[in-house]
Design an enzyme around this catalytic site. Structure first.
Site, PDB file in Angstrom:
ATOM      1  N   SER A   1      35.322  33.756  37.867  1.00 33.77           N
ATOM      2  CA  SER A   1      35.292  32.808  36.671  1.00 33.77           C
ATOM      3  C   SER A   1      36.203  33.053  35.418  1.00 33.77           C
ATOM      4  CB  SER A   1      33.845  32.627  36.130  1.00 33.77           C
ATOM      5  OG  SER A   1      33.122  32.121  37.229  1.00 33.77           O
TER       6      SER A   1
ATOM      7  N   ASN B   1      43.944  31.795  43.862  1.00 32.31           N
ATOM      8  CA  ASN B   1      43.570  32.015  45.118  1.00 32.31           C
ATOM      9  C   ASN B   1      42.792  30.316  45.180  1.00 32.31           C
ATOM     10  OD1 ASN B   1      42.099  32.036  47.658  1.00 32.31           O
ATOM     11  ND2 ASN B   1      40.737  33.822  46.597  1.00 32.31           N
TER      12      ASN B   1
ATOM     13  N   GLU C   1      34.461  36.685  49.804  1.00 29.53           N
ATOM     14  CA  GLU C   1      33.969  35.813  50.928  1.00 29.53           C
ATOM     15  C   GLU C   1      34.360  36.118  52.363  1.00 29.53           C
ATOM     16  OE1 GLU C   1      36.175  32.373  48.745  1.00 29.53           O
ATOM     17  OE2 GLU C   1      34.406  32.931  46.902  1.00 29.53           O
TER      18      GLU C   1
ATOM     19  N   GLU D   1      36.304  42.146  41.726  1.00 35.60           N
ATOM     20  CA  GLU D   1      35.749  40.786  41.464  1.00 35.60           C
ATOM     21  C   GLU D   1      34.177  40.878  41.911  1.00 35.60           C
ATOM     22  OE1 GLU D   1      38.594  37.486  42.474  1.00 35.60           O
ATOM     23  OE2 GLU D   1      37.529  37.700  44.087  1.00 35.60           O
TER      24      GLU D   1
ATOM     25  N   HIS E   1      38.765  39.931  50.315  1.00 37.68           N
ATOM     26  CA  HIS E   1      37.878  39.116  49.526  1.00 37.68           C
ATOM     27  C   HIS E   1      36.558  39.124  49.586  1.00 37.68           C
ATOM     28  CE1 HIS E   1      36.670  35.631  47.297  1.00 37.68           C
ATOM     29  NE2 HIS E   1      37.567  35.715  46.543  1.00 37.68           N
TER      30      HIS E   1
ATOM     31  N   GLY F   1      32.860  31.862  40.919  1.00 39.48           N
ATOM     32  CA  GLY F   1      32.644  30.561  41.060  1.00 39.48           C
ATOM     33  C   GLY F   1      31.289  30.075  40.397  1.00 39.48           C
TER      34      GLY F   1
ATOM     35  N   LYS G   1      41.724  29.185  48.123  1.00 42.10           N
ATOM     36  CA  LYS G   1      40.666  29.095  48.982  1.00 42.10           C
ATOM     37  C   LYS G   1      40.748  28.049  49.799  1.00 42.10           C
ATOM     38  CE  LYS G   1      37.623  31.955  45.817  1.00 42.10           C
ATOM     39  NZ  LYS G   1      36.575  32.229  45.325  1.00 42.10           N
TER      40      LYS G   1
HETATM   41  O1  LIG Z   1      39.739  34.873  44.402  1.00 43.90           O
HETATM   42  C1  LIG Z   1      39.184  34.292  43.396  1.00 43.90           C
HETATM   43  C2  LIG Z   1      37.892  34.589  43.004  1.00 43.90           C
HETATM   44  O2  LIG Z   1      36.902  34.574  43.978  1.00 43.90           O
HETATM   45  C3  LIG Z   1      37.404  34.044  41.927  1.00 43.90           C
HETATM   46  O3  LIG Z   1      36.883  32.577  41.991  1.00 43.90           O
HETATM   47  P1  LIG Z   1      36.515  31.895  40.683  1.00 43.90           P
HETATM   48  O4  LIG Z   1      37.726  31.774  39.561  1.00 43.90           O
HETATM   49  O5  LIG Z   1      36.388  30.569  41.255  1.00 43.90           O
HETATM   50  O6  LIG Z   1      35.450  32.481  40.057  1.00 43.90           O
END
Ligand SMILES: O=C[C@H](O)COP(=O)(O)O
Length: 274
Positions: A237, A31, A121, A191, A119, A197, A33
């Site tokens: 993460s 992802n 977010e 998640e 998600h 993150g 983003k």
């Molecule tokens: O969609 C992915 C997640 O929000 C995980 O993000 P991350 O690997 O940067 O923690």
């Protein structure tokens, strides 16, 4: 019996295993983003393909979810490689006056196979409700897209011991009206919001406990055979140094990777989990 369900990797995707049982092909998804221009996306994927020998592995599925603006270019690079591409979001309507939005038809027109829905977010920054997320799930199924329904609790909810109740409510509302046959093809991404993150990953044991809870919920709602086929990804993460321990858990069937999916070296290592 659910605790006895073992994740099996397939030599051929989506084939019954040698015991005649059901199998779940691991799904490793990027992802991206709001990262990467078209040239940056193309360069990263060429690097990734070089590291993978030009093709997707045959015993695990790889998915790239770039920003909408890079989808067409990503398709052109990935077409014929066995790597899938998909979207990070969509609007549930067929079309209409929804400035800035993208429909399922637009995604299938670009060859998308998957779409991330709900998600954290989208839920917490953009205020998406479970009811709206449920409309998107139905629209995705109606257009032949596989929804990756993302669920997960905030840190204060985990500290209060509410994490299972929070996830259960997100599942119940997000999957309202979904049939067992549809659910069979679903992907769930667990998640925990506090792990996204932050560099703070759920322990493999804590993640496994929630994945087992989710599979148990799916079994109660749709039946054991459906629950055993649903891919449940962990996200938050995921890195080269923790993916092996996470993927070794019996109910962790894949990863939804943010930051570490932006770089070919780290994402290739995650794809090549042992
Ligand atoms: O969609 C992915 C997640 O929000 C995980 O993000 P991350 O690997 O940067 O923690």
């Amino acid at each position: 019996m659910l605790s006895a369900v073992k994740k099996r990797t397939a030599q051929l995707l989506d084939q019954p295993d040698e015991e005649g049982g059901l199998m779940r092909t691991p799904l490793i998804a990027a992802n991206w983003k709001m990262h990467k221009t078209v040239p940056e996306a193309v360069a990263m994927l060429r690097d990734l393909l070089d590291r993978l020998g030009g093709q997707a592995p045959t015993d695990r599925r790889v998915l790239i979810c770039p920003p909408f603006t890079a989808l067409s270019a990503v398709r052109d690079v990935l077409d014929g490689t066995g790597i899938f591409w998909g979207a990070q979001n969509m609007h549930p309507a067929e079309e209409g006056a929804f400035t800035g939005e993208i429909s399922a038809r637009m995604l299938t027109d670009l060859g998308c196979s998957y779409v991330i829905i709900g998600h954290s977010e989208r839920r917490h920054i953009f205020g998406e409700s479970d009811a709206f997320i449920n409309q998107k799930v139905h629209a995705a199924f109606a257009h032949g897209l596989t929804p990756i329904l993302a669920v997960g609790e905030k840190i204060e909810q985990r500290r209060a011991g509410e994490h299972e109740a929070v996830v259960e409510a997100q599942l119940a509302q997000g999957l309202e009206g979904v049939s067992a046959e549809q659910a069979r093809t679903l992907v769930i991404a667990y998640e925990p919001v506090w792990a996204i993150g932050t560099g703070e990953t759920a322990t493999p044991e804590d993640a496994q406990a929630m994945h087992a809870f989710i599979r148990g919920w799916l079994a109660a709602r749709f039946g054991d055979d459906v629950a055993q086929q649903v891919i449940i990804q962990y996200g938050g993460s995921v890195k080269p140094n923790n993916v092996d321990a996470l993927m070794a858990q019996p109910d962790i069937d894949g990863a939804l990777v943010g930051g570490a999916s932006l770089h070919a070296e780290s994402f290739a290592r995650i794809i090549q989990f042992q």
